[in-house]
Scaffold this motif. Structure first.
Motif, short mmCIF file in Angstrom:
data_model
loop_
_atom_site.label_atom_id
_atom_site.label_comp_id
_atom_site.label_asym_id
_atom_site.label_seq_id
_atom_site.Cartn_x
_atom_site.Cartn_y
_atom_site.Cartn_z
N GLN A 125 -57.53 7.72 57.34
CA GLN A 125 -57.58 7.29 58.74
C GLN A 125 -58.88 6.56 59.04
O GLN A 125 -58.87 5.48 59.62
CB GLN A 125 -57.41 8.48 59.69
CG GLN A 125 -56.01 9.03 59.73
CD GLN A 125 -55.71 9.96 58.57
OE1 GLN A 125 -56.53 10.23 57.71
NE2 GLN A 125 -54.49 10.46 58.55
N LEU A 154 -59.27 3.02 57.85
CA LEU A 154 -58.58 1.99 58.62
C LEU A 154 -59.44 1.40 59.73
O LEU A 154 -59.11 0.34 60.27
CB LEU A 154 -57.30 2.56 59.25
CG LEU A 154 -56.16 2.85 58.31
CD1 LEU A 154 -55.04 3.55 59.05
CD2 LEU A 154 -55.67 1.59 57.65
N PRO A 171 -62.34 -0.28 59.92
CA PRO A 171 -62.74 -1.69 59.80
C PRO A 171 -61.56 -2.65 60.02
O PRO A 171 -61.69 -3.68 60.68
CB PRO A 171 -63.29 -1.80 58.39
CG PRO A 171 -63.73 -0.42 58.05
CD PRO A 171 -62.73 0.48 58.74
N TRP A 172 -60.39 -2.30 59.50
CA TRP A 172 -59.19 -3.13 59.67
C TRP A 172 -58.82 -3.22 61.14
O TRP A 172 -58.50 -4.29 61.65
CB TRP A 172 -58.05 -2.52 58.85
CG TRP A 172 -56.78 -3.29 58.85
CD1 TRP A 172 -56.43 -4.28 57.98
CD2 TRP A 172 -55.68 -3.13 59.75
NE1 TRP A 172 -55.17 -4.74 58.29
CE2 TRP A 172 -54.69 -4.06 59.37
CE3 TRP A 172 -55.44 -2.30 60.83
CZ2 TRP A 172 -53.48 -4.17 60.04
CZ3 TRP A 172 -54.23 -2.43 61.50
CH2 TRP A 172 -53.27 -3.35 61.11
N ILE A 173 -58.86 -2.10 61.85
CA ILE A 173 -58.56 -2.06 63.29
C ILE A 173 -59.57 -2.91 64.06
O ILE A 173 -59.20 -3.70 64.93
CB ILE A 173 -58.56 -0.59 63.79
CG1 ILE A 173 -57.35 0.16 63.21
CG2 ILE A 173 -58.59 -0.51 65.30
CD1 ILE A 173 -57.40 1.65 63.39
N HIS A 174 -60.84 -2.78 63.71
CA HIS A 174 -61.90 -3.54 64.40
C HIS A 174 -61.77 -5.04 64.16
O HIS A 174 -61.90 -5.84 65.09
CB HIS A 174 -63.26 -3.03 63.95
CG HIS A 174 -64.41 -3.66 64.65
ND1 HIS A 174 -64.64 -3.49 65.99
CD2 HIS A 174 -65.38 -4.48 64.19
CE1 HIS A 174 -65.71 -4.17 66.33
NE2 HIS A 174 -66.18 -4.78 65.26
N GLN A 175 -61.51 -5.44 62.93
CA GLN A 175 -61.37 -6.86 62.59
C GLN A 175 -60.24 -7.53 63.37
O GLN A 175 -60.31 -8.72 63.67
CB GLN A 175 -61.13 -7.04 61.09
CG GLN A 175 -62.33 -6.70 60.25
CD GLN A 175 -61.98 -6.56 58.77
OE1 GLN A 175 -60.82 -6.61 58.38
NE2 GLN A 175 -63.00 -6.35 57.96
N ARG A 176 -59.23 -6.80 63.72
CA ARG A 176 -58.08 -7.36 64.43
C ARG A 176 -58.20 -7.25 65.94
O ARG A 176 -57.30 -7.64 66.67
CB ARG A 176 -56.81 -6.70 63.92
CG ARG A 176 -56.43 -7.26 62.56
CD ARG A 176 -55.59 -6.34 61.74
NE ARG A 176 -55.28 -6.94 60.46
CZ ARG A 176 -56.13 -6.98 59.43
NH1 ARG A 176 -57.33 -6.45 59.52
NH2 ARG A 176 -55.77 -7.54 58.28
#
Length: 100
Positions: A9, A12, A14-19
């Motif tokens: 969890q 994820l 960095p992936w959530i932040h980048q988007r």
């Protein structure tokens, strides 16, 4: 996981932040239990809320929303989340409204 890695969890985040994702909700708590990264505590809350400004909806009842989407064959909608106004609060019951 005990080896210095934050677990799936938290990995994820960095992936959530980048988007540019602004809100993350689920029908369970967003942090896993037992804790996969005990030194960090609740990474989705501590990093997501504090460092990223991410809004979290824990324990959302999504059954009626799923039924409404299926009836309309529509999975996109405007969602408003209306929390109680609690001075210096970090959590609140909410009144979510989905508009199709």
């Amino acid at each position: 996981t005990g080896d210095g890695n934050p677990g799936p969890q938290a990995a994820l985040l960095p992936w959530i932040h980048q988007r540019g994702i602004a809100l993350l909700g689920s029908d369970t708590p967003n942090d896993p239990w037992p804790r996969e990264y005990p030194d960090l505590g609740l990474p989705m809350h501590h990093i997501g809320i504090v460092s990223m400004g991410l809004w979290l909806l824990d324990n959302a009842n999504l059954e009626e929303l799923a039924e409404a989407c299926a009836e309309r064959n529509r999975w996109e909608f405007l969602l408003t989340i209306n929390p109680l106004r609690i001075h210096n609060g970090t959590g609140s019951p909410v009144n979510p409204i989905a508009i199709f």
